[in-house]
Design an enzyme around this catalytic site. Sequence first.
Site, PDB file in Angstrom:
ATOM      1  N   GLY A  60       0.435   2.304   4.764  1.00  0.00           N
ATOM      2  CA  GLY A  60      -0.984   2.671   4.699  1.00  0.00           C
ATOM      3  C   GLY A  60      -1.162   4.176   4.616  1.00  0.00           C
ATOM      4  N   THR A  77      -3.495  -4.017   2.769  1.00  0.00           N
ATOM      5  CA  THR A  77      -4.270  -2.896   2.225  1.00  0.00           C
ATOM      6  C   THR A  77      -3.392  -1.667   1.990  1.00  0.00           C
ATOM      7  OG1 THR A  77      -4.941  -2.218   4.455  1.00  0.00           O
ATOM      8  CG2 THR A  77      -6.454  -3.655   3.236  1.00  0.00           C
ATOM      9  N   ASP A 104       4.021  -9.538   8.509  1.00  0.00           N
ATOM     10  CA  ASP A 104       2.669  -9.525   9.064  1.00  0.00           C
ATOM     11  C   ASP A 104       2.805  -9.482  10.587  1.00  0.00           C
ATOM     12  OD1 ASP A 104       0.159 -10.002  10.020  1.00  0.00           O
ATOM     13  OD2 ASP A 104      -0.150 -11.895   8.944  1.00  0.00           O
ATOM     14  N   TYR A 141     -13.871  -5.295  13.318  1.00  0.00           N
ATOM     15  CA  TYR A 141     -13.005  -4.125  13.506  1.00  0.00           C
ATOM     16  C   TYR A 141     -13.218  -3.530  14.898  1.00  0.00           C
ATOM     17  CZ  TYR A 141     -10.740   0.345  12.364  1.00  0.00           C
ATOM     18  OH  TYR A 141      -9.914   1.450  12.346  1.00  0.00           O
TER      19      TYR A 141
END
Length: 325
Positions: free
Chosen positions: A10, A35, A56, A145
Amino acid sequence: MKIVITGAAGFLGSHLCDRFLRDGHQVIGVDNYLTGSPDNIRHLADNDAFRLVEADVSAGIPLDEPIDGILHFASPASPIDYYEFPVETLKVGSYGTHNCLELARQQKARFFLASTSEVYGDPAVHPQKESYWGNVNSIGPRSVYDEAKRYAEAVTMAYHRHHGVDTRIVRIFNTYGPRMRPHDGRVVSNFIVQALTGEPLSIYGDGSQTRSFCYVDDEVEGIYRLFMNGDSQPTNIGNPDEYTVQQLADIVLDLTGSSSTIARQPLPADDPKLRRPDITRARTMLGWEPKVPVRDGVARTIQYFRQLLAESKLSTRTMAEPQAR
Ligand code: UDP
């Protein structure tokens, strides 16, 4: 030290890999590329001190070896991403954090949580000190979030108090710079890409809402120092220099020399009106403060996106709009 960094592909995670490698540490990156992008870590492919594990972290961390630290930076972090991946966002903040903490407990490693200024929600206190408990809508579109990160802070403190794990919590304020995705959806990348491609700059609402923008090198230095020399209490790392969104648009237009117009769009639901960190704690404990003024940082970021444009990695399609208004 041998360090695990989740979200290594990221924006922030990849810069952190560089920072730890620069000081001679070994880094194991973990990412599932939800992402993140392999482009961000391609330059590390031949570095013997680095390896990438594709996984993951919400499902588990496939590592069984001694480590000294784990920094949990995996999560969708742009509003357009967590609107698109709401359940994944909740899972990586909850199961993902729990899995990282278990690994830290088993390996007697230090755990470092990437938390966020979003734990303060739409703040009723300004600027925000770490002692402020926040003003979060627990069922709004941003809650996936905000509440994931609030839970992540709570489970981190529980592992610290109950299991004696050595922990850190950073609350990150709006950070920008090279390796942001062109279509990331955040205001700095949107405005720069729009200005460079001649699209109108998309100001949500009347542009009077404020943010305090921190250049990525400053943010990463603060995080590194907090990991090395901090304590278990949450610490704001951000740039207290506060701008309205309209002022940011003016800076981008000025620095790019673009003749893009402004296109006003509706304000996303629960968009915080003001945001500015109180960084007294970081200044006192870590001797850290940001060094890169916004105009300089934005200029460097413009250079980065200009380069992408030259390499034709930047399409001229209109920026994605937030889906939850
Ligand atoms: N924003 C905007 N235009 C954009 C993207 C964002 O006006 O193209 C606004 C957004 O409504 C918010 C601020 O800029 O008030 C910062 O948004 P961003 O998504 O970058 O970060 P966050 O909302 O998470 O602070």
